[in-house]
Design a protein around this motif. Structure first.
Motif, mmCIF file in Angstrom:
data_model
loop_
_atom_site.group_PDB
_atom_site.id
_atom_site.type_symbol
_atom_site.label_atom_id
_atom_site.label_comp_id
_atom_site.label_asym_id
_atom_site.label_seq_id
_atom_site.Cartn_x
_atom_site.Cartn_y
_atom_site.Cartn_z
ATOM 1 N N PHE A 9 25.184 -54.815 -1.067
ATOM 2 C CA PHE A 9 23.885 -54.944 -1.731
ATOM 3 C C PHE A 9 22.777 -55.171 -0.702
ATOM 4 O O PHE A 9 21.661 -54.668 -0.854
ATOM 5 C CB PHE A 9 23.922 -56.087 -2.747
ATOM 6 C CG PHE A 9 24.844 -55.836 -3.905
ATOM 7 C CD1 PHE A 9 24.433 -55.060 -4.974
ATOM 8 C CD2 PHE A 9 26.132 -56.346 -3.912
ATOM 9 C CE1 PHE A 9 25.285 -54.813 -6.044
ATOM 10 C CE2 PHE A 9 26.988 -56.098 -4.968
ATOM 11 C CZ PHE A 9 26.564 -55.321 -6.052
ATOM 12 N N ILE A 46 29.584 -48.986 -8.433
ATOM 13 C CA ILE A 46 28.659 -48.996 -9.571
ATOM 14 C C ILE A 46 29.034 -47.908 -10.585
ATOM 15 O O ILE A 46 28.866 -48.060 -11.798
ATOM 16 C CB ILE A 46 27.202 -48.799 -9.089
ATOM 17 C CG1 ILE A 46 26.785 -49.957 -8.172
ATOM 18 C CG2 ILE A 46 26.233 -48.673 -10.263
ATOM 19 C CD1 ILE A 46 26.725 -51.297 -8.845
ATOM 20 N N GLU A 63 19.434 -45.531 -11.987
ATOM 21 C CA GLU A 63 20.374 -46.636 -11.804
ATOM 22 C C GLU A 63 20.005 -47.486 -10.576
ATOM 23 O O GLU A 63 20.118 -48.714 -10.589
ATOM 24 C CB GLU A 63 21.797 -46.102 -11.625
ATOM 25 C CG GLU A 63 22.368 -45.435 -12.866
ATOM 26 C CD GLU A 63 22.014 -43.946 -12.926
ATOM 27 O OE1 GLU A 63 22.574 -43.242 -13.770
ATOM 28 O OE2 GLU A 63 21.172 -43.498 -12.099
ATOM 29 N N LEU A 67 19.076 -51.491 -10.451
ATOM 30 C CA LEU A 67 19.755 -52.419 -9.549
ATOM 31 C C LEU A 67 18.734 -53.179 -8.700
ATOM 32 O O LEU A 67 18.854 -54.392 -8.509
ATOM 33 C CB LEU A 67 20.733 -51.660 -8.648
ATOM 34 C CG LEU A 67 21.458 -52.491 -7.575
ATOM 35 C CD1 LEU A 67 22.302 -53.593 -8.218
ATOM 36 C CD2 LEU A 67 22.346 -51.592 -6.703
#
Length: 305
Positions: A9, A46, A63, A67
Motif C-alpha cells: 500500500f 485486490i 478501484e 483505495l
C-alpha cells in the motif's frame, strides 16, 4: 487469500502521488521493474486493476481511486507516526548517558567532555555521578564506568585501568600530627572511617592484605568520623579532620598529602555497556573515545604525575 503486505500500500500511494512508476521508483530507491512487479502483486490481491498505464505515466482506475480515498487517512496517520518516531529516536540517539563514581566524574570524565565535544559536536552527554551501581535496564544508560566488581551479567565491556589507593591527609593535619612511618602508627592518628569496606580491591599478595587489615582496623582504634559516601572522605581529609584511604590520583588532584607512599592497593576500573547500545552510532563513537582516553591515562590512574 493471505493479507497483503502493508508495504504494498505504501508503494501504491507513492505511485498515485507521483503519477509515474518511473518517478516513484526513483523516489523510493528501487528499480522500475521491481516496483511494477509489486504493484501487480497488490492488484492481484485486490482483484482489480488500480492504474491505467500509458507512455506519459499512470492514472488511477475507479478501484484505485476508491483505495486512495478509503486508505488515504490511514496512510497519512502512518506517515505522521513515522515522522514522530524518527524525531523521538533521533533525539535519544544524540544523547549518550554515562554513570560513574563521583571521583571519576570530577577528576577524569568531566575534564574530557570538552575534547569529546570538539571531536563530535552532535553528542549530548547525561552523566549520573554516584557511588551506587546504577540499574542499567531501568536507567537506560549507555555506559557504566565502575570501580571494583563489574557487576550485572547483562553488561559487557573490559577492564580499562587500575586505580591506586593510598593514605592521605591535609598539610594542616600533618603539621599538627607526626607523619606515620609504619602501618602500625595509624592507630595513633585520627582516622576518617567508612561505613562499609571498600569492594573490589585487587588482591596482589600479602603486602596488600597487610595494608587492608591495618587501614580497616585503624578506625576501630581511633576513628573520629565515619562518612558515606566515599566522595565525602576527600572533603573530610581536606578539612584536617584526619587521615583517609583514598584513590591516589583523585587525592593528589584535591591537594592532599600522601603518607606511607610505599603502601598502596589497586582497584580495577571497568568500562561497561549493554550490547544494544552498540546499535547507536554515536554510542559506538563515544565508547571508542573513552577507551582511547583510558589507555592514555594509565600512568595517571597509577598515581604517577
Amino acid at each position: 487469500m493471505a493479507e497483503a503486505n502493508w508495504d504494498l500500500f505504501r508503494l501504491f500511494f507513492a505511485v498515485a502521488r507521483s503519477g509515474s512508476v518511473n518517478r516513484a521508483a526513483h523516489e523510493l530507491g528501487m528499480s522500475q521493474p521491481t516496483l511494477s512487479r509489486r504493484l501487480r502483486e497488490l492488484e492481484r490481491h485486490i482483484g482489480a486493476p488500480l492504474f491505467y498505464r500509458a507512455s506519459s505515466g499512470v492514472s488511477l482506475t475507479q478501484e484505485g481511486e476508491k483505495l486512495r480515498r478509503s486508505a488515504g487517512t490511514m496512510m497519512v496517520a502512518f506517515e505522521s507516526l513515522q515522522h514522530r518516531l524518527r524525531s523521538q529516536v533521533g533525539q535519544r540517539a544524540s544523547v549518550v548517558r554515562i554513570s560513574a563514581t563521583e571521583g571519576l566524574t570530577k577528576h577524569w570524565l568531566l575534564p574530557r567532555v570538552k575534547r569529546l565535544r570538539e571531536l563530535n559536536s552532535r553528542v549530548q552527554l547525561e552523566i549520573v555521578s554516584t557511588l551506587h551501581q546504577q540499574n542499567v535496564a531501568t536507567s537506560d544508560l549507555d555506559f557504566v564506568i565502575r570501580m571494583g566488581d563489574p557487576g550485572e551479567d547483562e553488561l559487557v565491556g573490559k577492564k580499562v585501568a587500575n586505580v591506586s589507593f593510598g593514605i592521605f591527609g591535609s598539610a594542616e593535619y600533618l603539621a599538627k600530627h607526626p607523619e606515620p612511618r609504619t602501618l602500625a602508627e595509624l592507630n595513633d592518628h585520627h582516622i576518617i572511617g567508612q561505613t562499609a569496606e571498600f569492594p573490589g580491591f585487587k588482591n596482589d599478595g600479602a603486602r596488600q592484605m597487610k595494608m587492608f587489615r591495618s587501614i580497616f582496623a585503624a578506625p576501630e582504634a581511633r576513628s573520629v568520623i565515619r562518612v558515606a559516601p566515599m566522595a565525602n572522605h576527600f572533603a573530610a581529609a581536606a578539612e584536617g579532620i584526619g587521615l583517609a584511604f583514598l584513590a591516589v590520583p583523585f587525592a593528589l588532584a584535591e591537594g592532599l598529602v600522601r603518607v606511607l607512599p610505599q603502601e598502596s592497593a589497586k582497584v580495577n576500573v571497568w568500562l561497561l555497556h549493554r550490547r544494544e547500545s552498540d546499535l547507536r552510532k554515536l554510542s559506538r563513537e563515544v565508547g571508542r573515545f573513552l577507551e582511547s582516553e583510558f589507555s592514555k591515562s594509565k600512568v595517571w590512574f597509577a598515581g604517577q604525575t
